[in-house]
Design a protein around this motif. Structure first.
Motif, PDB file in Angstrom:
ATOM      1  N   ARG A  50       0.890  -1.164   0.000  1.00 54.88           N
ATOM      2  CA  ARG A  50       0.000   0.000   0.000  1.00 54.88           C
ATOM      3  C   ARG A  50       0.925   1.210   0.000  1.00 54.88           C
ATOM      4  O   ARG A  50       1.715   1.394   0.926  1.00 54.88           O
ATOM      5  CB  ARG A  50      -0.901   0.009   1.235  1.00 54.88           C
ATOM      6  CG  ARG A  50      -1.990  -1.038   1.185  1.00 54.88           C
ATOM      7  CD  ARG A  50      -2.839  -1.024   2.451  1.00 54.88           C
ATOM      8  NE  ARG A  50      -3.477   0.256   2.725  1.00 54.88           N
ATOM      9  CZ  ARG A  50      -4.649   0.648   2.243  1.00 54.88           C
ATOM     10  NH1 ARG A  50      -5.329  -0.162   1.446  1.00 54.88           N
ATOM     11  NH2 ARG A  50      -5.160   1.819   2.548  1.00 54.88           N
ATOM     12  N   ILE A  51       0.829   2.021  -1.052  1.00 58.01           N
ATOM     13  CA  ILE A  51       1.747   3.137  -1.238  1.00 58.01           C
ATOM     14  C   ILE A  51       0.952   4.434  -1.350  1.00 58.01           C
ATOM     15  O   ILE A  51       0.023   4.523  -2.146  1.00 58.01           O
ATOM     16  CB  ILE A  51       2.611   2.947  -2.501  1.00 58.01           C
ATOM     17  CG1 ILE A  51       3.428   1.651  -2.391  1.00 58.01           C
ATOM     18  CG2 ILE A  51       3.527   4.145  -2.723  1.00 58.01           C
ATOM     19  CD1 ILE A  51       4.174   1.281  -3.661  1.00 58.01           C
ATOM     20  N   SER A  52       1.345   5.428  -0.548  1.00 61.30           N
ATOM     21  CA  SER A  52       0.750   6.756  -0.623  1.00 61.30           C
ATOM     22  C   SER A  52       1.666   7.640  -1.466  1.00 61.30           C
ATOM     23  O   SER A  52       2.862   7.734  -1.195  1.00 61.30           O
ATOM     24  CB  SER A  52       0.612   7.358   0.780  1.00 61.30           C
ATOM     25  OG  SER A  52       0.103   8.671   0.705  1.00 61.30           O
TER      26      SER A  52
ATOM     27  N   TYR B  43      -1.134  -1.227  -4.307  1.00 61.48           N
ATOM     28  CA  TYR B  43      -2.343  -0.451  -4.031  1.00 61.48           C
ATOM     29  C   TYR B  43      -1.917   0.998  -3.829  1.00 61.48           C
ATOM     30  O   TYR B  43      -1.137   1.302  -2.926  1.00 61.48           O
ATOM     31  CB  TYR B  43      -3.058  -0.986  -2.778  1.00 61.48           C
ATOM     32  CG  TYR B  43      -4.408  -0.364  -2.570  1.00 61.48           C
ATOM     33  CD1 TYR B  43      -5.534  -0.909  -3.174  1.00 61.48           C
ATOM     34  CD2 TYR B  43      -4.562   0.764  -1.781  1.00 61.48           C
ATOM     35  CE1 TYR B  43      -6.785  -0.340  -2.989  1.00 61.48           C
ATOM     36  CE2 TYR B  43      -5.797   1.341  -1.591  1.00 61.48           C
ATOM     37  CZ  TYR B  43      -6.912   0.784  -2.201  1.00 61.48           C
ATOM     38  OH  TYR B  43      -8.149   1.350  -2.026  1.00 61.48           O
ATOM     39  N   ILE B  44      -2.428   1.899  -4.654  1.00 59.82           N
ATOM     40  CA  ILE B  44      -1.974   3.283  -4.665  1.00 59.82           C
ATOM     41  C   ILE B  44      -3.028   4.214  -4.079  1.00 59.82           C
ATOM     42  O   ILE B  44      -4.173   4.247  -4.539  1.00 59.82           O
ATOM     43  CB  ILE B  44      -1.616   3.745  -6.099  1.00 59.82           C
ATOM     44  CG1 ILE B  44      -0.583   2.800  -6.725  1.00 59.82           C
ATOM     45  CG2 ILE B  44      -1.145   5.195  -6.099  1.00 59.82           C
ATOM     46  CD1 ILE B  44       0.729   2.695  -5.976  1.00 59.82           C
TER      47      ILE B  44
ATOM     48  N   GLN C  16      -2.463   6.504   6.629  1.00 64.13           N
ATOM     49  CA  GLN C  16      -3.011   5.447   7.490  1.00 64.13           C
ATOM     50  C   GLN C  16      -2.986   4.101   6.764  1.00 64.13           C
ATOM     51  O   GLN C  16      -3.485   3.971   5.650  1.00 64.13           O
ATOM     52  CB  GLN C  16      -4.431   5.800   7.901  1.00 64.13           C
ATOM     53  CG  GLN C  16      -4.994   4.876   8.947  1.00 64.13           C
ATOM     54  CD  GLN C  16      -6.333   5.382   9.465  1.00 64.13           C
ATOM     55  OE1 GLN C  16      -6.919   6.318   8.930  1.00 64.13           O
ATOM     56  NE2 GLN C  16      -6.812   4.746  10.515  1.00 64.13           N
ATOM     57  N   GLY C  17      -2.384   3.094   7.400  1.00 58.14           N
ATOM     58  CA  GLY C  17      -2.332   1.750   6.837  1.00 58.14           C
ATOM     59  C   GLY C  17      -1.434   1.614   5.613  1.00 58.14           C
ATOM     60  O   GLY C  17      -1.570   0.683   4.830  1.00 58.14           O
ATOM     61  N   VAL C  18      -0.487   2.531   5.468  1.00 61.39           N
ATOM     62  CA  VAL C  18       0.385   2.572   4.294  1.00 61.39           C
ATOM     63  C   VAL C  18       1.760   1.984   4.628  1.00 61.39           C
ATOM     64  O   VAL C  18       2.261   2.164   5.733  1.00 61.39           O
ATOM     65  CB  VAL C  18       0.518   4.047   3.820  1.00 61.39           C
ATOM     66  CG1 VAL C  18       1.645   4.233   2.846  1.00 61.39           C
ATOM     67  CG2 VAL C  18      -0.784   4.515   3.216  1.00 61.39           C
TER      68      VAL C  18
END
Length: 186
Positions: free
Chosen positions: A60-62, A84-85, A121-123
């Motif tokens: 998971r990438i921000s 997941y972006i 959050q959650g990244v």
């Protein structure tokens, strides 16, 4: 007016040569005997094999600043690799639809800490490309505003990443670089 003088050998370039190159490895893999004609030699951009960003797992990438050219292209590349972006910016991307480069898009002001906490959050990883850029006229007449905005964005994102336990945080030193960490290849 002074004109810079260049040596004569730099002013005249040799004629463009076209090479016929057999890409034996590619042809062997594809089961054919294709030949590629290119003005640039054996390798063309479409035939480059790229190393995946994080091949061991899907993350998971921000990506902040994803409304801009560099951020959205990095996001698109990482999305195409299966990550997941979560993209964010204070403006929408004018050249791509959100589904082309991200799974979630947050239209937020990252000078506000609550927004930074939300997008981290959650990244697993953060790519912070958000910056107040403006054009040259804006930059020249608003130094302190730009410094304040970019300092707040950078500080808030870094602190939000720390609070949310982000494992890796990347930010470029120059926001004008068109190729960053080898990720901006189409």
């Amino acid at each position: 007016m002074h004109y810079r003088r260049y040596p004569p050998h730099l002013l005249s370039s040799p004629p463009l040569r076209v090479f016929v190159v057999s890409l034996a490895d590619k042809a062997q893999r594809m089961g054919s005997s294709e030949k590629t004609v290119t003005a640039y030699g054996e390798y063309t951009y479409a035939e480059l094999e790229r190393e995946p960003y994080w091949p061991s797992e899907k993350l998971r990438i921000s990506i902040t600043g994803a409304g801009g050219f560099i951020g959205s292209h990095i996001a698109r590349r990482l999305k195409s690799e299966g990550h997941y972006i979560i993209a964010s910016d204070w403006k929408k991307n004018e050249h791509m639809t959100e589904d082309m480069f991200c799974h979630e898009f947050h239209l937020v002001d990252l000078r506000v800490m609550d927004n930074c906490l939300k997008v981290t959050q959650g990244v697993d990883h953060v790519f912070n490309l958000a910056a107040d850029m403006g054009g040259m006229g804006f930059i020249q007449s608003n130094h302190s505003v730009i410094m304040y905005n970019n300092t707040m964005i950078s500080f808030n994102m870094l602190e939000a990443a720390r609070i949310n336990g982000v494992k890796r945080y990347d930010t470029p030193f120059s926001y004008g670089a068109a190729e960053w960490h080898g990720l901006l290849h189409e």
